[in-house]
Design a protein around this motif. Sequence first.
Motif, PDB file in Angstrom:
ATOM      1  N   GLU A 148       0.824  -1.155   0.029  1.00 21.49           N
ATOM      2  CA  GLU A 148      -0.039   0.071  -0.299  1.00 21.49           C
ATOM      3  C   GLU A 148       0.911   1.358   0.181  1.00 21.49           C
ATOM      4  O   GLU A 148       1.955   1.216   0.563  1.00 21.49           O
ATOM      5  N   GLU A 150       1.401   5.199   1.231  1.00 23.79           N
ATOM      6  CA  GLU A 150       0.907   6.148   2.002  1.00 23.79           C
ATOM      7  C   GLU A 150       1.434   7.393   1.598  1.00 23.79           C
ATOM      8  O   GLU A 150       2.589   7.633   1.387  1.00 23.79           O
ATOM      9  N   LYS A 176      -2.466  -0.458  -3.151  1.00 16.96           N
ATOM     10  CA  LYS A 176      -3.625   0.318  -2.612  1.00 16.96           C
ATOM     11  C   LYS A 176      -3.013   1.620  -2.333  1.00 16.96           C
ATOM     12  O   LYS A 176      -1.946   1.632  -1.997  1.00 16.96           O
ATOM     13  N   SER A 178      -3.228   5.188   0.095  1.00 16.98           N
ATOM     14  CA  SER A 178      -3.825   5.897   1.035  1.00 16.98           C
ATOM     15  C   SER A 178      -3.325   7.101   1.296  1.00 16.98           C
ATOM     16  O   SER A 178      -2.212   7.562   1.079  1.00 16.98           O
ATOM     17  N   ASP A 180      -1.901   9.866   4.081  1.00 20.86           N
ATOM     18  CA  ASP A 180      -1.732   9.867   5.276  1.00 20.86           C
ATOM     19  C   ASP A 180      -1.735  11.331   6.165  1.00 20.86           C
ATOM     20  O   ASP A 180      -2.004  12.280   5.471  1.00 20.86           O
ATOM     21  N   ASP A 198      -7.870   4.465  -1.612  1.00 19.98           N
ATOM     22  CA  ASP A 198      -8.809   3.661  -1.043  1.00 19.98           C
ATOM     23  C   ASP A 198      -8.892   3.771   0.427  1.00 19.98           C
ATOM     24  O   ASP A 198     -10.024   3.464   0.978  1.00 19.98           O
ATOM     25  N   ILE A 199      -7.785   4.758   0.999  1.00 21.97           N
ATOM     26  CA  ILE A 199      -7.864   4.554   2.334  1.00 21.97           C
ATOM     27  C   ILE A 199      -7.346   5.981   2.947  1.00 21.97           C
ATOM     28  O   ILE A 199      -6.541   6.597   2.354  1.00 21.97           O
ATOM     29  N   LYS A 201      -6.210   8.035   6.549  1.00 23.12           N
ATOM     30  CA  LYS A 201      -5.613   7.921   7.908  1.00 23.12           C
ATOM     31  C   LYS A 201      -5.945   9.165   8.576  1.00 23.12           C
ATOM     32  O   LYS A 201      -5.211  10.246   8.128  1.00 23.12           O
ATOM     33  N   SER A 227     -15.696  10.065   4.326  1.00 20.21           N
ATOM     34  CA  SER A 227     -14.904   8.562   3.867  1.00 20.21           C
ATOM     35  C   SER A 227     -15.510   7.624   3.184  1.00 20.21           C
ATOM     36  O   SER A 227     -15.562   7.039   2.213  1.00 20.21           O
ATOM     37  N   MET A 232     -14.021   5.209   0.887  1.00 22.26           N
ATOM     38  CA  MET A 232     -12.786   4.938   1.388  1.00 22.26           C
ATOM     39  C   MET A 232     -13.002   4.329   2.724  1.00 22.26           C
ATOM     40  O   MET A 232     -13.875   4.487   3.495  1.00 22.26           O
TER      41      MET A 232
END
Length: 285
Positions: A148, A150, A176, A178, A180, A198-199, A201, A227, A232
């Motif tokens: 992934e 970040e 993936k 993300s 951060d 996707d993500i 944080k 999100s 997400m």
Amino acid sequence: FSKQNGRNGYAFYFDELHTDTKRVLLLDTELRKAIDQRDFTLHFQPKIDAKNLQLIGVEALVRWQNDKLGFVSPAEFIPYAEETGLIIPLSEMIFELACESHKQLVDAGYTKVPIAINVSSIHFQQQNFLESIQHILERNNASAVNFEIEMTERTVMNSASETVSKLVKLKQMGFKLSIDDFGTGYSSLSYLVRFPLDILKIDRSFIQHICSLDDKQAVVDAIIQMSHRLKMKVVAEGVESAQQVELLKEMGCDYIQGYYYSKPLPINELIDFIQFWEVEHQGRY
Ligand code: C2E
Ligand code: MG
Ligand code: MG
Ligand code: MG
């Protein structure tokens, strides 16, 4: 600097400056040497599914122990490496180390533990960023689906036109993606819609006082809802207490990362942790 009495105060200030300069010079020499000698290690911090307590992956965090400087925090040497361009070979080495560590996890029987890698904006913006990553994967016989990436808001906001196509290509490779430290950078949210992320944080600064401050709670709650509407997953970073976990779970936060579950661990301790976690929570990693 607040020493008032004349020459003494001045001398004190000058000494401080002098020490700083000496440290920077030493940092520069030692950092170059360390990059040549691959003198870095990675530690890995688990990310835990808030609902079923499964371990869903780990984040790689670089560590540097130096003879002359002692332990140097990445918060100190990463920005310095970015200023000097040393971040490119360093960043490539970190990727390389992450590939090697993933192999160690697989050898230990854990094939489903993706590793998140922090990518510097300077590296990301290199013309040949995608090629350099592709090259490292190939050389290590590694697949992007096990990793992934970040990035901070700063990374995706710079030179936005090329950014979209780079992110799309990274997705096509199987990574993936993300964001951060969400909430600490750029204030426009439009990139969240435009980019295939996707993500998300949530930065530790929002999580820290979540139990005592209503407005922090409101912000975190809103970030989680937003999100999810944007499809997400959400990671809360810097979670240190059971109360924080409870509250985040109630708010629908997907994943938890922080000292509450584990600090970042060297690979052998991570393998022990996963083994323990597998037994404790009937997971399959
Ligand atoms: P980050 O990517 O946001 O990483 C999270 C930082 O918070 C890590 O610090 C981690 O050890 C720390 N942390 C995790 N859980 C807790 C907690 O519960 N409480 C507290 N107080 N801290 C927690 P670390 O390893 O010192 O890294 C600092 C920053 O340096 C990272 O922030 C990242 O921006 C950068 N960094 C670290 N490793 C790398 C790397 O391999 N490459 C790049 N480009 N940057 C890195
Ligand atoms: Mg990170
Ligand atoms: Mg972070
Ligand atoms: Mg952070």
